[in-house]
Design a protein around this motif. Structure first.
Motif, PDB file in Angstrom:
ATOM      1  N   LYS A 315      -2.025 -25.825   1.525  1.00 57.60           N
ATOM      2  CA  LYS A 315      -3.223 -25.634   0.709  1.00 57.60           C
ATOM      3  C   LYS A 315      -2.841 -25.101  -0.681  1.00 57.60           C
ATOM      4  CE  LYS A 315      -7.449 -22.871   0.448  1.00 57.60           C
ATOM      5  NZ  LYS A 315      -8.448 -22.079   1.171  1.00 57.60           N
ATOM      6  N   LYS A 316      -1.942 -24.137  -0.694  1.00 57.81           N
ATOM      7  CA  LYS A 316      -1.531 -23.559  -1.969  1.00 57.81           C
ATOM      8  C   LYS A 316      -0.801 -24.606  -2.830  1.00 57.81           C
ATOM      9  CE  LYS A 316      -0.180 -19.128  -3.665  1.00 57.81           C
ATOM     10  NZ  LYS A 316       0.475 -17.849  -3.487  1.00 57.81           N
ATOM     11  N   ARG A 387     -15.299 -41.952 -14.810  1.00 55.19           N
ATOM     12  CA  ARG A 387     -15.424 -41.143 -13.587  1.00 55.19           C
ATOM     13  C   ARG A 387     -14.756 -39.793 -13.786  1.00 55.19           C
ATOM     14  NH1 ARG A 387     -12.169 -44.573  -9.616  1.00 55.19           N
ATOM     15  NH2 ARG A 387     -13.137 -43.521  -7.866  1.00 55.19           N
ATOM     16  N   VAL A 388     -15.513 -38.762 -13.472  1.00 57.09           N
ATOM     17  CA  VAL A 388     -14.964 -37.401 -13.536  1.00 57.09           C
ATOM     18  C   VAL A 388     -14.863 -36.860 -12.118  1.00 57.09           C
ATOM     19  CG1 VAL A 388     -15.470 -35.028 -14.230  1.00 57.09           C
ATOM     20  CG2 VAL A 388     -15.754 -36.908 -15.873  1.00 57.09           C
ATOM     21  N   PHE A 389     -13.742 -36.263 -11.809  1.00 62.29           N
ATOM     22  CA  PHE A 389     -13.554 -35.661 -10.486  1.00 62.29           C
ATOM     23  C   PHE A 389     -13.545 -34.143 -10.631  1.00 62.29           C
ATOM     24  CE2 PHE A 389     -11.219 -39.706 -10.640  1.00 62.29           C
ATOM     25  CZ  PHE A 389     -11.914 -40.417  -9.675  1.00 62.29           C
ATOM     26  N   LEU A 390     -14.542 -33.564 -10.025  1.00 60.14           N
ATOM     27  CA  LEU A 390     -14.613 -32.112 -10.041  1.00 60.14           C
ATOM     28  C   LEU A 390     -13.909 -31.620  -8.785  1.00 60.14           C
ATOM     29  CD1 LEU A 390     -16.134 -30.384 -12.084  1.00 60.14           C
ATOM     30  CD2 LEU A 390     -18.012 -30.250 -10.451  1.00 60.14           C
ATOM     31  N   HIS A 391     -12.871 -30.818  -8.959  1.00 60.33           N
ATOM     32  CA  HIS A 391     -12.151 -30.295  -7.795  1.00 60.33           C
ATOM     33  C   HIS A 391     -12.607 -28.856  -7.563  1.00 60.33           C
ATOM     34  CE1 HIS A 391      -9.115 -33.587  -7.507  1.00 60.33           C
ATOM     35  NE2 HIS A 391      -9.386 -33.710  -8.794  1.00 60.33           N
ATOM     36  N   VAL A 392     -13.436 -28.684  -6.547  1.00 65.82           N
ATOM     37  CA  VAL A 392     -13.945 -27.343  -6.256  1.00 65.82           C
ATOM     38  C   VAL A 392     -12.991 -26.697  -5.254  1.00 65.82           C
ATOM     39  CG1 VAL A 392     -15.929 -26.013  -5.472  1.00 65.82           C
ATOM     40  CG2 VAL A 392     -16.282 -28.191  -6.673  1.00 65.82           C
ATOM     41  N   LEU A 393     -12.204 -25.768  -5.736  1.00 65.43           N
ATOM     42  CA  LEU A 393     -11.129 -25.192  -4.919  1.00 65.43           C
ATOM     43  C   LEU A 393     -11.542 -23.870  -4.270  1.00 65.43           C
ATOM     44  CD1 LEU A 393      -8.241 -25.814  -7.493  1.00 65.43           C
ATOM     45  CD2 LEU A 393      -8.856 -27.237  -5.525  1.00 65.43           C
ATOM     46  N   ASP A 394     -12.440 -23.168  -4.916  1.00 66.90           N
ATOM     47  CA  ASP A 394     -12.765 -21.833  -4.417  1.00 66.90           C
ATOM     48  C   ASP A 394     -14.182 -21.452  -4.860  1.00 66.90           C
ATOM     49  OD1 ASP A 394     -12.491 -19.357  -3.295  1.00 66.90           O
ATOM     50  OD2 ASP A 394     -11.205 -18.532  -4.872  1.00 66.90           O
ATOM     51  N   TRP A 395     -15.160 -21.900  -4.068  1.00 71.28           N
ATOM     52  CA  TRP A 395     -16.563 -21.620  -4.402  1.00 71.28           C
ATOM     53  C   TRP A 395     -17.364 -21.542  -3.112  1.00 71.28           C
ATOM     54  CZ3 TRP A 395     -18.803 -19.757  -8.488  1.00 71.28           C
ATOM     55  CH2 TRP A 395     -20.199 -19.816  -8.604  1.00 71.28           C
ATOM     56  N   HIS A 396     -18.112 -20.496  -2.942  1.00 73.16           N
ATOM     57  CA  HIS A 396     -18.742 -20.279  -1.635  1.00 73.16           C
ATOM     58  C   HIS A 396     -20.255 -20.082  -1.719  1.00 73.16           C
ATOM     59  CE1 HIS A 396     -14.683 -20.101  -0.100  1.00 73.16           C
ATOM     60  NE2 HIS A 396     -14.409 -19.351  -1.151  1.00 73.16           N
ATOM     61  N   GLU A 397     -20.871 -20.636  -2.755  1.00 69.28           N
ATOM     62  CA  GLU A 397     -22.330 -20.554  -2.843  1.00 69.28           C
ATOM     63  C   GLU A 397     -22.924 -21.958  -2.904  1.00 69.28           C
ATOM     64  OE1 GLU A 397     -23.553 -17.751  -5.945  1.00 69.28           O
ATOM     65  OE2 GLU A 397     -21.645 -16.752  -5.488  1.00 69.28           O
ATOM     66  N   ALA A 398     -24.223 -22.054  -2.629  1.00 70.20           N
ATOM     67  CA  ALA A 398     -24.857 -23.376  -2.538  1.00 70.20           C
ATOM     68  C   ALA A 398     -25.057 -24.006  -3.911  1.00 70.20           C
ATOM     69  CB  ALA A 398     -26.189 -23.260  -1.817  1.00 70.20           C
ATOM     70  N   GLY A 399     -25.220 -23.194  -4.933  1.00 67.18           N
ATOM     71  CA  GLY A 399     -25.449 -23.738  -6.270  1.00 67.18           C
ATOM     72  C   GLY A 399     -24.227 -23.565  -7.158  1.00 67.18           C
ATOM     73  N   LYS A 438     -20.721 -29.416   3.767  1.00 68.48           N
ATOM     74  CA  LYS A 438     -20.064 -30.491   3.028  1.00 68.48           C
ATOM     75  C   LYS A 438     -18.794 -30.006   2.324  1.00 68.48           C
ATOM     76  CE  LYS A 438     -21.835 -34.218   2.355  1.00 68.48           C
ATOM     77  NZ  LYS A 438     -21.584 -35.468   3.135  1.00 68.48           N
ATOM     78  N   MET A 439     -18.550 -28.711   2.435  1.00 70.66           N
ATOM     79  CA  MET A 439     -17.422 -28.144   1.687  1.00 70.66           C
ATOM     80  C   MET A 439     -16.124 -28.310   2.455  1.00 70.66           C
ATOM     81  SD  MET A 439     -18.936 -27.356  -1.006  1.00 70.66           S
ATOM     82  CE  MET A 439     -17.858 -26.324  -2.013  1.00 70.66           C
ATOM     83  N   ASP A 440     -15.089 -28.675   1.713  1.00 67.62           N
ATOM     84  CA  ASP A 440     -13.755 -28.851   2.294  1.00 67.62           C
ATOM     85  C   ASP A 440     -12.962 -27.573   2.044  1.00 67.62           C
ATOM     86  OD1 ASP A 440     -11.690 -31.417   2.946  1.00 67.62           O
ATOM     87  OD2 ASP A 440     -10.779 -29.626   2.080  1.00 67.62           O
ATOM     88  N   GLU A 441     -12.240 -27.164   3.038  1.00 69.26           N
ATOM     89  CA  GLU A 441     -11.530 -25.885   2.956  1.00 69.26           C
ATOM     90  C   GLU A 441     -10.442 -25.896   1.872  1.00 69.26           C
ATOM     91  OE1 GLU A 441      -8.582 -22.993   4.613  1.00 69.26           O
ATOM     92  OE2 GLU A 441      -8.615 -24.921   5.655  1.00 69.26           O
ATOM     93  N   VAL A 442      -9.898 -27.094   1.612  1.00 69.54           N
ATOM     94  CA  VAL A 442      -8.820 -27.191   0.624  1.00 69.54           C
ATOM     95  C   VAL A 442      -9.364 -27.522  -0.764  1.00 69.54           C
ATOM     96  CG1 VAL A 442      -6.739 -28.466  -0.014  1.00 69.54           C
ATOM     97  CG2 VAL A 442      -7.129 -27.844   2.368  1.00 69.54           C
ATOM     98  N   ASP A 443     -10.140 -28.599  -0.845  1.00 70.99           N
ATOM     99  CA  ASP A 443     -10.623 -29.067  -2.142  1.00 70.99           C
ATOM    100  C   ASP A 443     -11.831 -29.967  -1.909  1.00 70.99           C
ATOM    101  OD1 ASP A 443     -11.017 -30.086  -4.668  1.00 70.99           O
ATOM    102  OD2 ASP A 443      -9.104 -31.161  -4.799  1.00 70.99           O
ATOM    103  N   THR A 444     -12.984 -29.554  -2.372  1.00 72.94           N
ATOM    104  CA  THR A 444     -14.168 -30.412  -2.301  1.00 72.94           C
ATOM    105  C   THR A 444     -14.226 -31.196  -3.603  1.00 72.94           C
ATOM    106  OG1 THR A 444     -15.244 -28.653  -1.050  1.00 72.94           O
ATOM    107  CG2 THR A 444     -16.655 -30.450  -1.859  1.00 72.94           C
TER     108      THR A 444
END
Ligand code: H79
Length: 451
Positions: A315-316, A387-399, A438-444
């Motif tokens: 993951k790191k 196309r833009v890819f947003l890599h959400v690596l560390d976010w834990h809220e719905a918005g 829908k969140m992936d533990e590594v990268d959404t």
């Protein structure tokens, strides 16, 4: 005539002198050839490479700086090649491992600061063929495997040498190493390097580039910034030589300064471009506009270290790769093979895991550049066309509010399953709804399409 105060004049003279020094060291008026520009494009798109630190130091299992760190005399260190017999060395396996991990190139140490050549060199007997029981040119074997497998090969080459008698004046490191003579001829040392670089760029087929390191050994360090160089590295001759021998070979130099003329990419050691976490790294003001490459260790060491258990999790490692891409940079991820030629099983395992991730998500990394959303703690963005890819690596809220995107969005979806992402364009930016399931533990990864 304008009259300057003496102090101002002095400062100007120093500035001119410094400017002149750096200009002289580079390849003045350098215009990259068409082949070189094409190679840069390839490099920019490649995004992921394998760094390999392997040498006679690997035997001691204490990193590639062991000669300096343990103050091993030249005479004692010279016993090491006699023990180097990597019976399990299988270059084909290394190359396959790199390819499976999603890597597009390999950069290997041809000669590190200890001065031992891991290739067959005519200008020294202190090399793999002449001094080891193994007796084979490990770089040639690797080059052949790379060419067979279609993966590019760079050679790391140290400018600094703790053993060569002509590496004189001595630099700031290796001062405790006994057995280094008190004289030497710098110009002869440069000739030696030119000869070796010629060998590396002549005897191993197509070489993707030369990765220089050790410049800083001859630079004065003022405690918080780099000062002047005490020798002439003669880059004005080294760089054209490299480019003449192989116009497509990319030159990078790990000097931590703004790129010199004649260089083709800029590297950042264990830092993202613009960061300077070590204090001796590249200042943010020295980030140039060549392609970037960040190098990082898979544990905490470059050369094999028996006691280093700080292995980074898959993951790191994925995060390092994604963050690099989100900073327009390649990641050159290092392993230090063991003295028998095998790569530590825990590293092989992690790289396989990264490869599995890349097979699914490589499209959001290869061939992309930094997207419109600036890197944040929670993640980064990459982009390819509209196309833009947003890599959400560390976010834990719905918005999640994306302030960098104010307009132009046509649709938003989860990259993993193509399912729609609920979004709203607000006055403050693009507001995404990210349900926990829908969140992936590594990268959404969220794919945003633009007009
Ligand atoms: O090959 C790996 C390392 O062996 C090599 N570069 C990577 C890719 C490397 N050598 N040194 N460093 C990295 C960082 C060391 C910096 C130092 Fe210094 C040079 C410590 C002491 C001298 C910088 C300059 C900090 C103080 C002075």
């Amino acid at each position: 005539m304008i009259h300057y105060k003496r102090s101002v004049m002095n400062r100007m003279l120093i500035a001119i002198a410094l400017f002149a020094t750096f200009c002289l060291q580079a390849q003045p008026g350098y215009q990259p050839s068409a082949e070189n520009q094409e190679a840069r494009e390839w490099f920019r798109d490649a995004r992921f490479g394998l760094f390999i630190h392997w040498g006679v130091y690997s035997i001691l299992g204490d990193g590639e700086w062991v000669m300096n760190n343990q103050n091993i005399s030249v005479q004692n260190y010279e016993k090491l090649p006699g023990f180097f017999n990597p019976v399990a060395y299988d270059p084909e396996m290394w190359v396959k491992m790199a390819k499976d991990a999603g890597m597009k190139y390999i950069t290997i140490t041809s000669r590190h600061h200890d001065g031992f050549s891991m290739f067959d060199s005519d200008v020294t007997e202190y090399d793999i063929v002449d001094r080891t029981p193994y007796g084979k040119d490990v770089l040639k074997m690797l080059a052949d495997a790379c060419h067979r497998e279609g993966i590019k090969l760079f050679f790391y080459y140290s400018l600094l040498d703790w053993r060569h008698p002509d590496y004189f004046p001595r630099g700031r490191t290796g001062k405790g190493i006994k057995g280094r003579p008190a004289t030497g001829n710098w110009d002869d040392y440069i000739v030696f390097m030119k000869y070796q670089l010629t060998e590396l760029l002549t005897n191993y087929g197509d070489i993707a580039g030369i990765w220089l390191d050790g410049h800083w050994d001859q630079v004065k360090w003022d405690g918080d910034k780099w000062g002047d160089v005490q020798v002439d590295w003669q880059y004005d001759e080294l760089y054209p030589l490299i480019h003449q021998l192989q116009p497509g070979a990319l030159i990078g130099n790990n000097h931590h300064l703004r790129p010199f003329e004649g260089e083709d990419f800029q590297m950042f050691e264990r830092d993202l471009p613009g960061e300077n976490t070590t204090g001796w790294g590249t200042a943010s003001s020295d980030v140039g506009d060549l392609p970037f490459e960040m190098c990082e260790t898979i544990n905490g060491s470059w050369g094999f270290s028996l006691q280093d258990d700080s292995h980074k999790s898959p993951k790191k490692l994925i995060h390092a790769l994604v963050r690099a891409a989100g900073h327009n940079s390649n990641l050159l991820l290092n392993v230090g093979p063991m003295p028998d030629g095998r790569i530590q099983p825990e590293h092989v395992e992690s790289l396989a895991e990264v490869g599995r991730w890349m097979r699914k998500n490589g499209e959001t990394i290869y061939g992309t550049h930094q997207g419109p959303v600036a890197p944040r703690d929670w993640g980064v963005s990459t982009q390819n066309g509209n196309r833009v890819f947003l890599h959400v690596l560390d976010w834990h809220e719905a918005g999640l509010l994306i302030q960098d995107i104010m307009e132009g969005v046509t649709s938003v979806r989860f990259f993993a399953d193509g399912g729609p992402v609920e979004y709203k364009q607000t006055k403050l930016g693009l507001l995404l709804t990210l349900p926990g399931d829908k969140m992936d533990e590594v990268d959404t990864i969220i794919e945003i399409f633009f007009k």
